[in-house]
Design a protein around this motif. Structure first.
Motif, mmCIF file in Angstrom:
data_model
loop_
_atom_site.group_PDB
_atom_site.id
_atom_site.type_symbol
_atom_site.label_atom_id
_atom_site.label_comp_id
_atom_site.label_asym_id
_atom_site.label_seq_id
_atom_site.Cartn_x
_atom_site.Cartn_y
_atom_site.Cartn_z
ATOM 1 N N VAL A 105 -23.131 38.713 -17.220
ATOM 2 C CA VAL A 105 -23.654 37.376 -17.469
ATOM 3 C C VAL A 105 -24.079 36.798 -16.131
ATOM 4 O O VAL A 105 -23.278 36.730 -15.195
ATOM 5 C CB VAL A 105 -22.594 36.478 -18.126
ATOM 6 C CG1 VAL A 105 -23.108 35.054 -18.276
ATOM 7 C CG2 VAL A 105 -22.198 37.045 -19.491
ATOM 8 N N ALA A 106 -25.342 36.413 -16.017
ATOM 9 C CA ALA A 106 -25.860 35.922 -14.747
ATOM 10 C C ALA A 106 -26.680 34.664 -14.969
ATOM 11 O O ALA A 106 -27.324 34.503 -16.004
ATOM 12 C CB ALA A 106 -26.700 36.985 -14.056
ATOM 13 N N ALA A 162 -16.566 25.906 -3.182
ATOM 14 C CA ALA A 162 -15.718 27.073 -3.391
ATOM 15 C C ALA A 162 -14.379 26.652 -3.985
ATOM 16 O O ALA A 162 -13.723 25.738 -3.486
ATOM 17 C CB ALA A 162 -15.511 27.807 -2.077
ATOM 18 N N GLY A 163 -13.976 27.341 -5.072
ATOM 19 C CA GLY A 163 -12.736 26.992 -5.744
ATOM 20 C C GLY A 163 -12.902 25.938 -6.814
ATOM 21 O O GLY A 163 -11.984 25.686 -7.602
ATOM 22 N N ASN A 164 -14.077 25.320 -6.841
ATOM 23 C CA ASN A 164 -14.338 24.279 -7.845
ATOM 24 C C ASN A 164 -15.804 24.353 -8.277
ATOM 25 O O ASN A 164 -16.544 23.385 -8.222
ATOM 26 C CB ASN A 164 -14.006 22.897 -7.285
ATOM 27 C CG ASN A 164 -14.117 21.801 -8.338
ATOM 28 O OD1 ASN A 164 -13.894 22.038 -9.525
ATOM 29 N ND2 ASN A 164 -14.492 20.609 -7.900
ATOM 30 N N LEU A 165 -16.212 25.547 -8.718
ATOM 31 C CA LEU A 165 -17.589 25.774 -9.127
ATOM 32 C C LEU A 165 -17.734 25.529 -10.623
ATOM 33 O O LEU A 165 -16.815 25.772 -11.405
ATOM 34 C CB LEU A 165 -18.012 27.206 -8.789
ATOM 35 C CG LEU A 165 -17.951 27.601 -7.311
ATOM 36 C CD1 LEU A 165 -18.301 29.078 -7.138
ATOM 37 C CD2 LEU A 165 -18.892 26.735 -6.468
ATOM 38 N N ASP A 223 -26.156 20.595 -30.274
ATOM 39 C CA ASP A 223 -26.918 19.427 -29.834
ATOM 40 C C ASP A 223 -27.688 19.791 -28.565
ATOM 41 O O ASP A 223 -27.124 19.803 -27.466
ATOM 42 C CB ASP A 223 -25.977 18.254 -29.555
ATOM 43 C CG ASP A 223 -26.740 16.992 -29.165
ATOM 44 O OD1 ASP A 223 -27.995 17.049 -29.101
ATOM 45 O OD2 ASP A 223 -26.102 15.968 -28.904
ATOM 46 N N PRO A 224 -28.981 20.107 -28.685
ATOM 47 C CA PRO A 224 -29.777 20.537 -27.528
ATOM 48 C C PRO A 224 -29.836 19.524 -26.396
ATOM 49 O O PRO A 224 -30.167 19.885 -25.260
ATOM 50 C CB PRO A 224 -31.181 20.766 -28.126
ATOM 51 C CG PRO A 224 -30.944 20.967 -29.589
ATOM 52 C CD PRO A 224 -29.767 20.104 -29.920
ATOM 53 N N LEU A 225 -29.522 18.248 -26.675
ATOM 54 C CA LEU A 225 -29.584 17.221 -25.642
ATOM 55 C C LEU A 225 -28.255 17.052 -24.914
ATOM 56 O O LEU A 225 -28.159 16.233 -23.989
ATOM 57 C CB LEU A 225 -30.003 15.880 -26.264
ATOM 58 C CG LEU A 225 -31.392 15.860 -26.915
ATOM 59 C CD1 LEU A 225 -31.675 14.486 -27.491
ATOM 60 C CD2 LEU A 225 -32.462 16.264 -25.912
ATOM 61 N N THR A 226 -27.265 17.838 -25.301
ATOM 62 C CA THR A 226 -25.947 17.732 -24.687
ATOM 63 C C THR A 226 -25.662 18.963 -23.831
ATOM 64 O O THR A 226 -25.848 20.095 -24.262
ATOM 65 C CB THR A 226 -24.848 17.604 -25.754
ATOM 66 O OG1 THR A 226 -25.095 16.427 -26.524
ATOM 67 C CG2 THR A 226 -23.467 17.528 -25.122
ATOM 68 N N PHE A 227 -25.192 18.713 -22.599
ATOM 69 C CA PHE A 227 -24.835 19.797 -21.688
ATOM 70 C C PHE A 227 -23.379 19.608 -21.261
ATOM 71 O O PHE A 227 -22.986 18.517 -20.839
ATOM 72 C CB PHE A 227 -25.748 19.812 -20.468
ATOM 73 C CG PHE A 227 -27.163 20.215 -20.792
ATOM 74 C CD1 PHE A 227 -27.578 21.524 -20.629
ATOM 75 C CD2 PHE A 227 -28.061 19.278 -21.276
ATOM 76 C CE1 PHE A 227 -28.877 21.896 -20.934
ATOM 77 C CE2 PHE A 227 -29.364 19.632 -21.583
ATOM 78 C CZ PHE A 227 -29.778 20.955 -21.415
ATOM 79 N N VAL A 228 -22.611 20.667 -21.384
ATOM 80 C CA VAL A 228 -21.176 20.601 -21.124
ATOM 81 C C VAL A 228 -20.867 21.176 -19.749
ATOM 82 O O VAL A 228 -21.269 22.300 -19.428
ATOM 83 C CB VAL A 228 -20.393 21.376 -22.200
ATOM 84 C CG1 VAL A 228 -18.897 21.298 -21.925
ATOM 85 C CG2 VAL A 228 -20.728 20.851 -23.588
ATOM 86 N N ARG A 229 -20.155 20.389 -18.928
ATOM 87 C CA ARG A 229 -19.725 20.893 -17.618
ATOM 88 C C ARG A 229 -18.636 21.943 -17.836
ATOM 89 O O ARG A 229 -17.602 21.665 -18.447
ATOM 90 C CB ARG A 229 -19.205 19.752 -16.757
ATOM 91 C CG ARG A 229 -18.593 20.215 -15.447
ATOM 92 C CD ARG A 229 -18.284 19.061 -14.547
ATOM 93 N NE ARG A 229 -17.449 19.473 -13.417
ATOM 94 C CZ ARG A 229 -17.350 18.798 -12.282
ATOM 95 N NH1 ARG A 229 -18.019 17.673 -12.130
ATOM 96 N NH2 ARG A 229 -16.577 19.229 -11.315
ATOM 97 N N THR A 230 -18.872 23.162 -17.298
ATOM 98 C CA THR A 230 -17.968 24.284 -17.543
ATOM 99 C C THR A 230 -17.566 24.941 -16.228
ATOM 100 O O THR A 230 -18.433 25.451 -15.502
ATOM 101 C CB THR A 230 -18.645 25.339 -18.444
ATOM 102 O OG1 THR A 230 -19.126 24.699 -19.636
ATOM 103 C CG2 THR A 230 -17.691 26.458 -18.797
ATOM 104 N N GLY A 264 -15.533 31.896 -17.459
ATOM 105 C CA GLY A 264 -15.933 30.527 -17.739
ATOM 106 C C GLY A 264 -17.029 30.407 -18.765
ATOM 107 O O GLY A 264 -17.071 29.447 -19.542
ATOM 108 N N VAL A 265 -17.960 31.359 -18.787
ATOM 109 C CA VAL A 265 -19.084 31.306 -19.724
ATOM 110 C C VAL A 265 -19.163 32.652 -20.434
ATOM 111 O O VAL A 265 -19.462 33.667 -19.825
ATOM 112 C CB VAL A 265 -20.418 31.012 -19.005
ATOM 113 C CG1 VAL A 265 -21.562 31.017 -20.019
ATOM 114 C CG2 VAL A 265 -20.350 29.680 -18.290
#
Length: 232
Positions: free
Chosen positions: A172-173, A183-186, A195-202, A219-220
């Motif tokens: 996965v790239a 670093a350590g908090n990426l 919901d295409p208008l919603t982006f989740v911080r991951t 993470g993803v």
């Protein structure tokens, strides 16, 4: 880092074999010529009425890189008149450190960016390297063959090279610019499938990277519609 060099095998130097005077000159530096095009004419010093005239034509198709005479100049045998170079294929010579030599082999892919075209990526192939290290910098010159059909790359341009030394399958790239934080908090922002208008911080853990993408180790698991599935 590297710079653009011409291919010596694609250069034609035009020289005079007679003494005389340039009476016609049809080209200047930067002109593109085709094989057989008229370039210049020299009036010989041999006695005659009228004196003999010799026409010089292009022996290859290319660009006039150098011009050493003007109309009216006197020339002698072996005087270099013009130099024509075929810029459709050339070299970029890069310097790599001694500790990197074992990683670079002929045939490897290379992505090149030139200062003159910062948004464009050129592709080349490692063809070989110089015979010895520079004694002062302890670096080795690597020759990268570049196709240059649009003639965008010119001799002595500076360039940045990224040599592909390995590939990873089934990873996965994401683009480098997609990974934020320190670093350590990426983290990345992933588009919500519902919901295409919603982006989740991951939060993510990254692995290998190159000049374009970075591998996501944790993470993803699935990438939304806006991400690109490519190898690092």
């Amino acid at each position: 880092l590297g710079h653009v060099e011409i291919d010596p095998a694609r250069v034609a130097a035009l020289a005079s074999r007679i003494s005389g005077r340039v009476t016609r000159l049809e080209v200047k530096e930067g002109d593109r010529v085709s094989k057989g095009d008229f370039l210049l004419e020299i009036e010989s010093r041999q006695i005659g009425d009228p004196p003999p005239h010799v026409e010089f034509k292009a022996s290859i198709s290319g660009t006039v890189l150098e011009r050493h005479v003007f109309t009216g100049d006197n020339v002698e045998p072996d005087t270099q008149l013009l130099k024509i170079v075929d810029l459709s294929s050339l070299y970029i010579v890069a310097r790599i450190y001694e500790g990197q030599i074992a990683q670079v082999e002929p045939g490897q892919k290379v992505r090149v960016r030139a200062e003159a075209y910062p948004e464009q990526v050129f592709e080349g192939t490692v063809e070989g390297h110089t015979a010895q290290l520079d004694p002062e910098t302890r670096t080795l010159g690597v020759r990268v063959r570049m196709a240059n059909p649009d003639l965008h790359l010119l001799p002595n341009m500076r360039a940045t090279l990224n040599i592909v030394t390995a590939e990873a399958d089934s990873v996965v790239a994401v683009p480098l610019s997609a990974v934020l934080g320190e670093a350590g908090n990426l983290f990345v922002f992933v588009q919500d499938d519902k919901d295409p208008l919603t982006f989740v911080r991951t939060p993510v853990v990254v692995g290998q990277r190159d000049d374009r993408y970075v591998e996501i180790i944790e993470g993803v698991l699935q990438i939304g519609r806006e991400w690109c599935r490519e190898r690092v």
